[in-house]
Write an enzyme that holds these catalytic residues in place. Structure first.
Site, PDB file in Angstrom:
ATOM      1  N   HIS A 194      39.847  51.401  37.768  1.00 12.01           N
ATOM      2  CA  HIS A 194      39.248  51.091  36.789  1.00 12.01           C
ATOM      3  C   HIS A 194      37.977  49.961  37.235  1.00 12.01           C
ATOM      4  O   HIS A 194      38.021  49.533  38.473  1.00 12.01           O
ATOM      5  CB  HIS A 194      40.093  50.029  35.847  1.00 12.01           C
ATOM      6  N   HIS A 343      38.032  50.098  41.216  1.00 10.00           N
ATOM      7  CA  HIS A 343      38.861  49.545  42.120  1.00 10.00           C
ATOM      8  C   HIS A 343      40.495  49.929  41.501  1.00 10.00           C
ATOM      9  O   HIS A 343      40.426  50.381  40.293  1.00 10.00           O
ATOM     10  CB  HIS A 343      38.891  48.230  42.390  1.00 10.00           C
ATOM     11  N   ARG A 358      40.959  35.380  39.671  1.00  7.96           N
ATOM     12  CA  ARG A 358      39.663  36.190  39.532  1.00  7.96           C
ATOM     13  C   ARG A 358      38.633  35.399  38.711  1.00  7.96           C
ATOM     14  O   ARG A 358      38.987  34.840  37.883  1.00  7.96           O
ATOM     15  CB  ARG A 358      39.793  37.580  38.931  1.00  7.96           C
TER      16      ARG A 358
END
Length: 410
Positions: A194, A343, A358
């Site tokens: 995705h 990824h 993140r």
């Protein structure tokens, strides 16, 4: 965070009659094989709180309600970079390109000491190389957010967890531990690829992830280059894909969270984006679909859409020439450009813990080749052809003349 299915086991109940026994056994079997997909219904991560040093960054799901996102102006910082990246490269002990198509590791740079110029050059390097890696970085989550804000306004995720520490709603938590074991019977590996939240009106740009806890081995992340995928196609297929748009959807992610009893902080949306987009700084064309969120190509029969997407998804997942694989260590940091790469993660590390933070800046609204060329007056390029030109390599006849001006007269 990549999707993965896991199973959870339930406890035993008190059994009375034979009928109850059968009923209980059936219900227990159903509960034992209940499949959880953390991509859509992530774990709360309540285990081992007492002795875990990063417990304040473990997942929580605040009951908040956010307004729908609207379009905002974003100017990519790569526009302001020195094309030679002199300030950034001069601070590195070593610049290691990991594959021809994608991936660079910078050795000896302290991310906490980056200047504004170096951040701009990092944005350009990530735009060119897809993903850039650093190791042994002591920067805090707040410093990570500060770097991310340099690249654009930060995205707040509607469903996935945020840290328990208050005020960090812009941080996305990636967390897996021994409480959930991946169930390979529930998914195929191709489904895990995705690009982050591509259903948004302005999906992410220069995204960063820092691993704070990870296994000694396993738990790697792989990235695949949309530039390289585009360059690998025939001129006819390139032109055809440039004419198409596709639907990206947040619905399954929201439904998965609700099914797990979690609050959805922003209502899910579906957005149409070009199948081939152009990076605003490099001017290079990239295939922009992914198995995680792209649902169908518009304006073509369903069998045609399914066939095209299936082909592209398999190229993303299976063509190793487009990929780079990175093994994380604690305090490793990756910056990748969500506009041009997809990824996935390997889920081979159970029952070990893998925990990462993140930060996700918004990018611009994706532009098709036609839109980019109309807006800029420039011709969008094929990355591989541009590299061959720089290297003085003759371009194969079949690949000449792939790009031309559209939508305006010279």
């Amino acid at each position: 965070m990549a999707p993965v299915a896991t199973s959870e086991e339930s406890g035993n109940g008190t059994i009375g009659s034979v009928a109850e026994l059968k009923k209980t056994q059936v219900n227990k079997q159903r509960e034992e094989i209940r499949i959880i997909n953390p991509f859509y219904s992530p774990s709360a991560g309540n285990e081992n709180d007492d002795d875990y040093q990063y417990a304040k960054y473990k997942p929580r799901f605040p009951v908040l309600n956010w307004e729908p996102l609207t379009e905002i102006e974003v100017i990519d910082r790569g526009h302001f970079a020195d094309s030679g990246k002199t300030a950034l490269f001069s601070a590195a002990q070593k610049v290691k390109h990991l594959t021809p198509a994608i991936g660079t590791e910078l050795v000896g740079i302290n991310l906490r000491q980056l200047t504004g110029q170096q951040k701009d050059e990092l944005a350009l390097l990530v735009a060119e190389r897809g993903v850039v890696f650093f190791r042994d970085q002591e920067l805090s989550v707040h410093e990570q957010l500060d770097i991310a804000r340099h690249f654009g306004p930060l995205h707040k995720h509607a469903t996935t967890p945020v840290p328990r520490e208050p005020g960090l709603e812009e941080v996305h938590i990636v967390y897996n531990d021994a409480s959930r074991r991946p169930d390979a019977s529930a998914f195929s590996k191709i489904e895990l690829w995705h690009s982050d939240v591509t259903y948004e009106i302005q999906p992410p740009s220069t995204t960063s992830l820092k691993v704070i806890t990870g296994p000694e081995y396993g738990g790697d992340t792989l990235w695949s280059s949309g530039y390289a995928l585009y360059s690998s196609l025939s001129p006819g297929m390139q032109a055809y894909l440039e004419s198409l748009t596709a639907l990206h959807s947040a619905v399954a992610q929201a439904e998965g969270s609700r099914a797990a009893g979690l609050h959805v902080r922003r209502e899910p949306i579906e957005t149409v984006h070009p199948v081939v987009r152009v990076h605003p700084v490099t001017g290079w064309k990239s295939v922009y679909v992914n198995p995680g969120f792209t649902r169908r190509i518009l304006g073509v029969p369903k069998p045609e859409s399914d066939t095209i997407l299936n082909f592209l998804f398999h190229q993303i997942a299976e063509n190793v020439d487009f990929q780079v694989r990175f093994h994380w260590e604690p305090n490793s940091v990756a910056f990748w450009d969500n506009r041009i790469v997809t990824h996935t993660a390997t889920f081979d590390f159970w029952p070990q813990t893998r925990h990462a933070l993140r930060a996700t800046p918004h990018g611009e609204k994706p532009e098709s080749v036609e839109e980019y060329e109309r807006r800029t007056g420039k011709v969008a390029k094929d990355r591989q052809i541009e590299i061959w030109k720089e290297q003085g390599i003759d371009i194969p006849q079949s690949r000449k003349g792939l790009s031309r001006a559209r939508g305006y007269n010279d």
